[in-house]
Enzyme design. Structure first.
Site, mmCIF file in Angstrom:
data_model
loop_
_atom_site.group_PDB
_atom_site.id
_atom_site.type_symbol
_atom_site.label_atom_id
_atom_site.label_comp_id
_atom_site.label_asym_id
_atom_site.label_seq_id
_atom_site.Cartn_x
_atom_site.Cartn_y
_atom_site.Cartn_z
ATOM 1 C CD GLU A 36 -3.118 63.515 17.637
ATOM 2 O OE1 GLU A 36 -4.229 64.002 17.915
ATOM 3 O OE2 GLU A 36 -2.461 62.794 18.407
ATOM 4 C CE1 TYR A 119 -2.649 58.835 16.579
ATOM 5 C CE2 TYR A 119 -3.480 60.179 14.771
ATOM 6 C CZ TYR A 119 -3.465 59.850 16.105
ATOM 7 O OH TYR A 119 -4.275 60.525 16.987
ATOM 8 C CG ASP A 159 -0.328 56.953 19.267
ATOM 9 O OD1 ASP A 159 -0.544 55.957 19.985
ATOM 10 O OD2 ASP A 159 -1.000 58.003 19.347
ATOM 11 C CG ASN A 161 -4.123 55.477 20.075
ATOM 12 O OD1 ASN A 161 -4.103 56.126 21.128
ATOM 13 N ND2 ASN A 161 -4.199 56.067 18.889
ATOM 14 C CG ASP A 256 -1.076 64.092 24.173
ATOM 15 O OD1 ASP A 256 -0.338 64.143 23.165
ATOM 16 O OD2 ASP A 256 -2.290 63.778 24.107
#
Length: 266
Positions: A36, A119, A159, A161, A256
């Site tokens: 990101e 990602y 990541d 998710n 975050d």
């Protein structure tokens, strides 16, 4: 060899806050995989003379994107999937667009292993991109991993998710049917570990430790440590003897997400 992964949620913003360079100076990663980035190389200046920079930005400006900064020159690199493998999947069927145009996947090769920086597309709060995860992304990546492993072991980070087990999020009962903890997304991780013959580095070393890598912006979730572990280092089982440590650096701010790392010895 210290390898780090971090979803920076916008590299330009992270640099402006000073947190990115503080992290580099304190941790001194040998290889750093970012997700990101939300930037193309010409949009951001990173003063890291000791590192080779490999960028893979999304076609859409200010969206998604990955990058790898490495002190070791790789034998080779590839963005996205090999064309012959990618052609087996109907990527354009996803109404949000082709994820292979979003800068989500990088692979670099070293003598002992391939390193994949990933990602993963999130499933959206209404699960409208869950079909992409379940039927396209996860099967294609698993196929790709298995192809690479015929040549040499792999390390895959980024990541993902998804929280794999109830131990990987603070409130599993409240999120059973929510994006990031659906049965379909969790099955994708299970398939990586079982069918792909990979190990979750952190869980291998710390089977019962509860630490998180992402916190919502709502309700002071990070301050209250109401988080999720959705960032991973997975590695071929043959690399486990070389794994010396796996860490979640939840004290590092700037996004975050927090950085995660592994230490390998060859």
């Amino acid at each position: 060899m210290k390898i780090y992964s971090w979803n920076v949620n916008g590299l330009r913003a992270n640099l402006k806050r000073g947190t990115f360079m503080d992290f580099i100076n304190a941790e001194q990663p040998d290889i750093l995989c970012l997700q990101e980035t939300k930037a193309k190389p010409g949009q951001v200046t990173v003063d890291l003379p000791d590192y080779l920079e490999l960028w893979h930005s999304a076609d859409r400006p200010g969206y998604s994107g990955t990058a790898i900064f490495t002190k070791f020159k790789p034998l080779g690199s590839i963005n996205d999937l090999p064309a012959d493998l990618a052609a087996n999947y109907p990527w354009d069927d996803d109404k949000f667009g082709n994820p292979l145009k979003e800068g989500r996947l990088q692979t670099i090769e070293f003598e002992p292993f391939y390193l994949i920086n990933m990602y993963v597309p999130n499933s959206k709060p209404n699960l409208s991109r869950l079909n992409l995860r379940e039927h396209l992304w996860d099967p294609a990546i698993l196929n790709y991993i298995n192809i690479l492993q015929k040549a040499k072991p792999v390390i895959i980070c980024g990541d993902f998710n998804v929280a794999h087990t109830p131990l990987d999020l603070a409130r599993p009962k409240d999120n059973t049917h929510n994006a990031g903890f659906t049965d379909e997304e969790r099955q994708g991780i299970k398939n990586y570990l079982a069918t792909g013959k990979l190990a979750d580095s952190f869980r291998h070393l710390y089977p019962s430790q509860q630490k998180y890598t992402w916190w919502s912006h709502w309700s002071h979730a990070r301050e209250r440590n109401i988080g999720w572990r959705i960032d991973y280092f997975l590695l071929s089982e043959s690399l486990i003897p070389h794994l010396k440590n796996a860490m979640i650096h939840d004290h590092i701010a700037g996004s975050d997400h927090c950085p995660i790392s592994i230490e390998m010895e060859f």
